[in-house]
Write a protein that holds these residues in place. Structure first.
Motif, PDB file in Angstrom:
ATOM      1  N   ARG A   1       0.818  -1.218   0.000  1.00 54.61           N
ATOM      2  CA  ARG A   1       0.000   0.000   0.000  1.00 54.61           C
ATOM      3  C   ARG A   1       0.849   1.263   0.000  1.00 54.61           C
ATOM      4  NH1 ARG A   1      -3.543  -2.436   4.901  1.00 54.61           N
ATOM      5  NH2 ARG A   1      -4.681  -4.019   3.700  1.00 54.61           N
ATOM      6  N   SER A   2       2.107   1.134   0.365  1.00 56.79           N
ATOM      7  CA  SER A   2       2.995   2.299   0.419  1.00 56.79           C
ATOM      8  C   SER A   2       3.701   2.563  -0.904  1.00 56.79           C
ATOM      9  CB  SER A   2       4.042   2.096   1.519  1.00 56.79           C
ATOM     10  OG  SER A   2       4.930   1.039   1.180  1.00 56.79           O
TER      11      SER A   2
ATOM     12  N   GLN B   1      -3.819  -0.787  -8.592  1.00 55.22           N
ATOM     13  CA  GLN B   1      -5.036  -0.001  -8.420  1.00 55.22           C
ATOM     14  C   GLN B   1      -6.116  -0.423  -9.400  1.00 55.22           C
ATOM     15  OE1 GLN B   1      -5.888   2.266  -6.034  1.00 55.22           O
ATOM     16  NE2 GLN B   1      -3.995   1.561  -5.068  1.00 55.22           N
ATOM     17  N   ARG B   2      -5.731  -0.807 -10.604  1.00 54.99           N
ATOM     18  CA  ARG B   2      -6.717  -1.316 -11.554  1.00 54.99           C
ATOM     19  C   ARG B   2      -7.385  -2.578 -11.033  1.00 54.99           C
ATOM     20  NH1 ARG B   2      -3.272  -0.905 -17.225  1.00 54.99           N
ATOM     21  NH2 ARG B   2      -3.079   1.379 -17.294  1.00 54.99           N
TER      22      ARG B   2
ATOM     23  N   GLU C   1      -9.157  -1.473   0.828  1.00 55.03           N
ATOM     24  CA  GLU C   1      -7.711  -1.338   0.733  1.00 55.03           C
ATOM     25  C   GLU C   1      -7.103  -2.466  -0.097  1.00 55.03           C
ATOM     26  OE1 GLU C   1      -6.460  -1.319   4.750  1.00 55.03           O
ATOM     27  OE2 GLU C   1      -6.843   0.824   5.055  1.00 55.03           O
ATOM     28  N   LEU C   2      -5.869  -2.233  -0.487  1.00 51.54           N
ATOM     29  CA  LEU C   2      -5.141  -3.214  -1.282  1.00 51.54           C
ATOM     30  C   LEU C   2      -4.877  -4.458  -0.443  1.00 51.54           C
ATOM     31  CD1 LEU C   2      -3.877  -3.170  -4.172  1.00 51.54           C
ATOM     32  CD2 LEU C   2      -1.706  -2.701  -3.056  1.00 51.54           C
ATOM     33  N   SER C   3      -5.079  -5.620  -1.043  1.00 52.44           N
ATOM     34  CA  SER C   3      -4.871  -6.886  -0.349  1.00 52.44           C
ATOM     35  C   SER C   3      -3.912  -7.752  -1.149  1.00 52.44           C
ATOM     36  CB  SER C   3      -6.202  -7.613  -0.137  1.00 52.44           C
ATOM     37  OG  SER C   3      -6.754  -8.009  -1.383  1.00 52.44           O
TER      38      SER C   3
ATOM     39  N   ARG D   1      -2.889 -11.515  -8.294  1.00 47.28           N
ATOM     40  CA  ARG D   1      -3.363 -11.342  -9.661  1.00 47.28           C
ATOM     41  C   ARG D   1      -2.316 -10.659 -10.535  1.00 47.28           C
ATOM     42  NH1 ARG D   1      -8.709 -10.414 -10.902  1.00 47.28           N
ATOM     43  NH2 ARG D   1      -7.856  -9.802 -12.937  1.00 47.28           N
ATOM     44  N   LEU D   2      -1.642  -9.666  -9.979  1.00 45.00           N
ATOM     45  CA  LEU D   2      -0.607  -8.968 -10.741  1.00 45.00           C
ATOM     46  C   LEU D   2       0.547  -9.903 -11.084  1.00 45.00           C
ATOM     47  CD1 LEU D   2       0.663  -6.418 -11.921  1.00 45.00           C
ATOM     48  CD2 LEU D   2       1.517  -5.858  -9.635  1.00 45.00           C
ATOM     49  N   LEU D   3       0.988 -10.693 -10.102  1.00 42.72           N
ATOM     50  CA  LEU D   3       2.088 -11.625 -10.366  1.00 42.72           C
ATOM     51  C   LEU D   3       1.672 -12.693 -11.372  1.00 42.72           C
ATOM     52  CD1 LEU D   3       3.530 -12.074  -6.766  1.00 42.72           C
ATOM     53  CD2 LEU D   3       4.476 -10.723  -8.631  1.00 42.72           C
TER      54      LEU D   3
END
Length: 1299
Positions: free
Chosen positions: A516-517, A529-530, A567-569, A575-577
């Motif tokens: 998140r940072s 964020q998408r 918030e981001l989890s 999913r990104l990886l």
């Protein structure tokens, strides 16, 4: 409409500025940045920032009524206080708050110092009552000044600065500011301390890099009424820039200094008076001290603010006292001037006397409690330093008030301490203040936080981690988070070496906080964020679910529920990886979140939202692989140094380096900024080189273990192997290593020796009994086969016609030590005692499997059968393509149909029966291969031909398509011959040159079109036949390039006579041949010459040059490309059945019976995969880590042996020697002073002895002692101790005589 919109925005901006609180900086910053785009002239600044103008004339008695006490003349004032005819009280003292008013500022913008040759500086005229948070937000958000990690406010007198003070400012202050990222705040004028600081910043900028220059920000806070030539700055619409002329004089002046980046010109309505900016400067410093350090205020401490006093007059005591009451620490340079020397003497002289503790009572009550003795001491020292001051008692009260806050004052003895230690003095001064403000905090913890905020790992090592302090995990946790977020890998290394357990620190909650940072300017932040937006959009559930969520038992909706839903989890990270790494490995964190890999995205999102609405117990768990998780986090942010350190700490070094290479190369494809893209590619190449270096070391240590390293499944990286990760990362350089190629060759030849000749394989292929002779050499694998068959669990079948079921490596390749052999021997003994369903195969069957199940045999069989297929295809196309039914097709054509059908079956097997992935992933992997696309094209055309040839009306068209289809099938041979060592690299070069041809054809098409249309228009005035137009516009000019120029059709002098033609348009439209026009024959010839010149000389040579460049560029690395392509071909034929089409159908039926009827699972579904666990996996990881340590040690050794590192170490040693020599000189000076005092004492005692001997008071019993000889004053012992002992003996001697 636009004007009204602008006015509305301006009004909102003005209203927001005057209603800002401390928590509104972000809103102000956003509005400022938006308004900057709407108002290029920055007309909104006067509506927010004000100036002060004196509106009441208070006569200055010393000016004969000409000047006001504000310093301005009478004509500039609108009213006169002393001229009140109604008898009002006469004003005797001018006050800024009462006698001046605020108006919109008229001086702001950028400042260009004429002749300075540097970037423009920002400046602003502002009222002394301007809220400091508005100015801080304006400077950081609008002016783009980097947020500080430290603020050093330097104050002092206007007199000439001493040389050693200049050295402290240049070597100490500016260097400390550069290492910490600090603001240096002074008066900003070319006088006294401000000029010295400006020169020090200028010298630093001349020698430092652009990045270091941005870390040192010099800010000038000066009184507006004192600035020389301030009228040049006045412009109600702003100056962009305002030209400011400074006279290059050696003496001080009130001009602005050109070495400052920003000027805050504080206006209290006065002219020519000093001190108007003092109150605003103190408020600004106090406000900044409550802001957070780090990226977007992510640091663990507030911005440290330190005031530095150099010299100063009596008025400076008020400034010091004002800041000390706001708990601002001060650093005083002893010996620099009157005010600084006074404060230092007060601290030394009054420290022995009693002093009441600080209390919140008023100043008068505090002074009443002060003892008279202390007040007398203070008065004596104030009178000594400021003898001409009339308000002596007021200065004494100020001095005593300063002494009350002595805990906030640190003294720097510049003549005794080195300027190299100045940054350490700054740090300790701030720590003292931090300890005083927060008494419950440890002094070392606060000092550590400051060191992290300044990124001074050298101070932390020397002062905090020198072995004297036992650090605990709780002391390092916050600083570790600060170092991670703000990219300080050296501190992470230091914490890890001094008591921080990464397993205790990195929980999944901490990992989510780190993600998140991420900086909002990074690509990873945008991608995450998408994915977060996608999950939040699905949080709006069905009406029934929404009603259930709004029930009294569950009053929270998905969007207004817990903040964890918004918030981001870790799901977004997973999913990104998965999007980046593809299908090479299983998804990360899916098992942690309770998700199924085969579940749809929508279902997974709903499960995650439901999980996050609960207690999220997984967040309290420790991360399973902490260093690998931090490595991924650092790589996603493209943090080079931090990622390399995490790679060093993580296990599975080769695999991790290849994974980092894969992630960075995929991110570089999505990155739009060129500089960031290049840095990602460089870091990716660095990781590939690290993987290659470690594997090379492993291969030199043990060949068989390195093979195991390549094919073992990684539990850290989703059960992927190194070869799979290297293929996905396009690590061609890694594949070119001899160790990788040796493994591939071993797999390619199976149980046969690699030295076997190809002709022997071909001969054995046609005469199978030869495999039982000595024609082909086999490795001694009988014992290995026995162990392998015994190792397989009962109920598993290893006999298969599918090459994928064959064991890739013999167990002797994996067994390394005698301990391994003993383990496997024990395993065999245990298995022998159990009933065996897999008895040892006879020699005939074993040798048969060894030959036919090798990938090279499968490849050879496919090549031979494919050649037979092409011969059959060509024969049917040329000689045996019968008419439509009932006359055809022929028997051989039906054989061809069946042959293609078996090929289709194999393509279906490759697509739908590989691995455990989803159907979509299998189809995606299949279509991504270029040669699979070629197969689909060829088979589709063949099916179309089969359908077309059955009907008379489409028979000829089908035959034409069949001819084209034969070309496609023939081109498939290129892929087959890619395995050849000589042909393979050439195929790569041809593939690269094909791209050059497309660029060449683009230029050629443009030139063909231009010439062809012009030539057709000049030769034929009217010819409506489309076929002939296309032929003459494109086809004929294309033939001209190759020398086919029909002169008789273009040159009027060479026209053939007797050709029937007409100029009648009606006949031409009916199909008659139009006559050629000869009016512009000369122009046709010229255009032909130009066309041939451009095409045959320019474009063709351009193509040759492009080919040469491509050849020279690819030839150097063609071997790497070929070895990489060879791997794909080996994997393909390793997975294929040993029988080639059309006999491959037998293998397919056998596999279908085994897998779907008998339900016998395959032991080798995945290719090149070895799954090891327990002790063996631990030994392999340990062995790999040892090889990595050897590589890192060798690299560090090479770094230390570089000339630059040697010079650096020599420089440090020379500095230490010079420092010791300075200390020796200081000791020598002190010894000389002690020698002088000792000689004086000796002379005095001699005089006393002589006087006593001549008097009658003492009667001697013995003669005076004689000097035995001169002894040099080597002073080997403590002179002070000897001197005190000597005086004590003299005193005892005199007292014995009653003197």
């Amino acid at each position: 409409m636009e004007l009204s919109t602008g006015k509305i925005l301006e009004e909102n901006l003005v209203q927001s500025a005057f209603h800002l609180t401390q928590g509104d900086e972000f809103t102000f910053s956003a509005r400022v940045s938006n308004s900057d785009n709407l108002f290029p002239s920055q007309s909104w600044i006067p509506k927010i920032i004000k100036k002060r103008v004196c509106t009441t004339f208070v006569e200055d008695s010393l000016s004969n009524g000409v000047l006001c006490q504000c310093g301005g003349v009478r004509e500039t004032h609108c009213s006169i206080a002393t001229g009140d005819f109604f008898g009002a009280a006469i004003v005797s003292q001018w006050d800024s708050s009462q006698h001046s008013s605020e108006y919109p500022t008229d001086a702001f913008g950028e400042l260009e110092f004429a002749g300075a040759g540097r970037r423009h500086s920002h400046f602003l005229r502002l009222s002394c009552d301007t809220p400091p948070h508005i100015m801080y937000s304006l400077m950081t958000a609008h002016w783009g000044v980097p947020s500080p990690n430290l603020v050093v406010s330097v104050v002092g007198g206007r007199e000439k600065v001493k040389p050693w003070v200049r050295e402290v400012l240049r070597q100490g202050l500016v260097r400390a500011a550069q290492s910490t990222g600090a603001w240096i705040v002074t008066g900003g004028l070319r006088e006294g301390v401000g000029r010295c600081v400006g020169e020090a910043v200028r010298d630093h900028a001349a020698a430092a890099s652009s990045l270091s220059q941005k870390k040192v920000i010099a800010v000038g806070v000066a009184p507006w009424g004192l600035v020389h030539n301030r009228q040049w700055l006045v412009n109600s619409e702003g100056s962009f820039p305002a030209r400011y002329y400074v006279q290059n004089t050696s003496h001080d002046s009130c001009c602005l200094d050109s070495n400052y980046q920003a000027f805050l010109l504080v206006d209290d309505g006065s002219v020519g008076r000093r001190g108007g900016e003092t109150a605003f400067r103190a408020k600004m410093e106090d406000y900044i001290s409550h802001q957070r350090t780090g990226i977007w205020g992510s640091g663990s401490i507030d911005v440290p603010v330190l005031c530095m006093l150099i010299s100063g007059d009596a008025a400076m005591l008020e400034r010091v006292d004002l800041s000390l009451k706001k708990a601002t620490p001060w650093l005083v340079l002893n010996g620099s001037g009157p005010a600084a020397d006074l404060i230092c003497e007060l601290l030394d002289a009054l420290s022995a006397g009693p002093m009441s503790p600080p209390s919140p009572q008023s100043e008068a009550e505090g002074s009443e409690k002060t003892s008279a003795e202390l007040r007398d001491r203070a008065r004596e020292r104030v009178r000594r330093h400021f003898p001409a001051k009339a308000d002596l008692e007021k200065l004494v009260d100020r001095a005593l008030s300063i002494y009350k806050n002595r805990d906030l004052i640190t003294v720097f003895h510049g003549e005794q301490e080195s300027s190299d230690d100045f940054d350490t003095v700054l740090l300790k001064a701030l720590v003292r203040a931090s300890k005083r403000v927060s008494s419950d905090a440890s002094e070392y913890t606060e000092e550590l936080k400051l060191a992290v905020a300044w990124n001074r790992v050298d101070i932390a090592k020397s002062e905090l981690f020198n072995g004297d302090i036992q650090w605990k995990y709780e002391d390092l946790e916050d600083s570790m988070t600060d170092a991670l977020i703000n990219d300080k890998p050296q501190f992470i290394r230091l914490f890890n070496e001094n008591g921080l357990n990464i397993l205790d620190y990195l929980t999944y909650r901490h990992l989510e906080v780190l993600y998140r940072s991420l900086s909002d300017s990074s690509l990873a932040f945008t991608l995450l964020q998408r994915l977060l937006t996608e999950r939040q959009g699905l949080a709006i559930c069905s009406p029934k679910e929404a009603l259930a969520l709004k029930s009294p038992q569950n009053p929270m909706s998905p969007l207004s529920g817990p903040s964890s839903v918004k918030e981001l989890s870790l799901y977004e990270v997973s999913r990104l990886l998965w999007d980046i790494l593809g299908d090479v490995c299983e998804p990360f964190y899916y098992s942690l979140l309770g998700l199924d890999q085969s579940a749809s995205t929508r279902r997974a999102l709903k499960q995650v939202n439901k999980l996050l609405q609960g207690d999220c117990s997984y967040r309290e768990q420790s991360c399973l692989y902490p260093w690998a998780s931090l490595f991924i986090w650092a790589v996603l942010q493209n943090r080079s140094e931090m990622a390399i350190y995490f790679w060093e700490m993580a296990g599975e070094s080769v695999h991790s380096a290849l994974a980092g290479c894969k992630i960075l190369r995929e991110l570089s494809k999505l990155e739009s900024e060129t500089e960031t893209k290049l840095s990602m590619k460089e870091l990716a190449q660095k990781f590939e080189n690290l993987a290659l270096d470690v594997f090379s070391e492993c291969y030199q240590s043990s060949e068989s273990r390195s093979f195991t390293l390549l094919i073992r499944q990684s539990p850290v990286w989703g059960k992927a192997t190194c070869l799979q990760m290297a293929t996905s990362a396009d690590a061609r350089h890694f594949f070119s290593h001899d160790g990788v190629q040796s493994l591939l060759s071993q797999i390619w030849w199976g149980d046969m020796k690699r030295s076997t000749k190809v002709w022997k394989l071909v001969l054995s292929f046609f005469l199978p009994p030869l495999i039982y002779t000595n024609l082909i050499s086999f490795r001694l694998v009988e014992h290995e086969e026995e162990v392998r068959s015994e190792e397989v669990p009962l109920g598993r079948d290893t006999e298969s016609l599918d090459g994928g079921d064959a064991t890739m490596l013999s167990l002797s390749d994996i067994m390394q030590t005698e301990e391994d052999v003993e383990e496997y021997a024990a395993l065999r003994d245990n298995l022998k005692s159990a009933p065996s369903s897999n008895p040892k195969r006879p020699f005939v069957l074993l040798r048969w499997r060894e030959f036919w199940f090798a990938p090279v045999t499968s490849f050879l069989g496919n090549v031979l059968m494919y050649f037979l297929f092409l011969i059959l295809f060509a024969y049917i196309l040329l000689l045996d393509f019968k008419p439509p039914p009932p006359h055809g097709p022929s028997t051989l054509e039906f054989v061809l149909y069946f042959w293609v059908f078996t090929m289709v079956c194999e393509e279906i097997r490759q697509t739908f029966f590989r691995g455990n992935t989803t159907l979509y992933q299998r189809m995606k992997l299949y279509i991504e291969d270029m040669w699979n696309k070629c197969d689909i094209t060829a088979i589709s055309l063949f099916v179309f031909v089969v359908c077309s040839r059955m009907f008379p009306w489409s028979y000829e068209f089908g035959r034409a398509v069949l001819a084209v289809d034969y070309m496609v099938f023939t081109l498939r041979l290129i892929h087959i011959f890619a395995i050849h060592k000589q042909l393979g690299p050439k195929i790569i070069i041809v593939e690269k040159m094909m791209k050059d041809i497309f660029f060449f054809l683009f230029f050629l098409a443009v030139w063909l079109l231009a010439y062809g249309v012009a030539n057709q228009a000049l030769l034929y005035s009217y010819d409506p036949r489309p076929g002939w137009i296309f032929r003459r516009v494109f086809y004929r000019p294309y033939l001209h390039i190759f020398g086919q120029i029909p002169i008789h059709e273009m040159d009027a002098d060479k026209l053939d006579e007797g050709i029937e033609c007409t100029n009648n348009a009606t006949l031409v439209e009916a199909g008659a041949e139009p006559c050629m026009s000869t009016d512009h024959n000369w122009l046709v010839v010229i255009l032909l010459v130009i066309f041939l010149l451009v095409t045959n000389i320019l474009l063709v040579n351009l193509l040759i040059a492009m080919f040469s460049h491509t050849f020279s560029k690819v030839q150097e690395h063609s071997d790497n490309y070929w070895k990489f392509q060879r791997y794909n071909l080996i994997v393909e034929y390793h997975s294929r059945p040993c029988l080639a089409p059309p006999f491959i159908l037998i293998s397919h039926l056998h596999l279908f019976i085994k897998r779907h009827i008998r339900k016998i699972p395959s032991t080798k579904i995945k290719h090149f995969v070895l799954e090891i666990h327990g002790r063996e996996a631990s030994r392999l990881n340990t062995w790999e880590a040892i090889q990595k340590e050897n590589i890192l040690f060798a690299q560090n050794k090479r770094e230390r042996e570089k000339d630059s590192e040697r010079l650096k170490r020599t420089s440090v040693k020379v500095d230490n020697v010079l420092k010791q020599m300075a200390e020796i000189r200081d000791h020598d000076r002190r010894l000389r002073m002690l020698e002088t005092e000792l000689e004086y004492c000796s002379s005095a005692l001699s005089w006393m002895t002589e006087a006593l001997s001549q008097s009658n008071l003492v009667k001697t019993t013995r003669p005076p002692p004689a000097l035995r000889g001169k002894v040099a004053y080597s002073l080997p012992y403590d002179i002070g101790y000897m001197y005190d002992l000597f005086l004590w003996k003299v005193a005892s001697y005199l007292s014995s005589y009653g003197i």
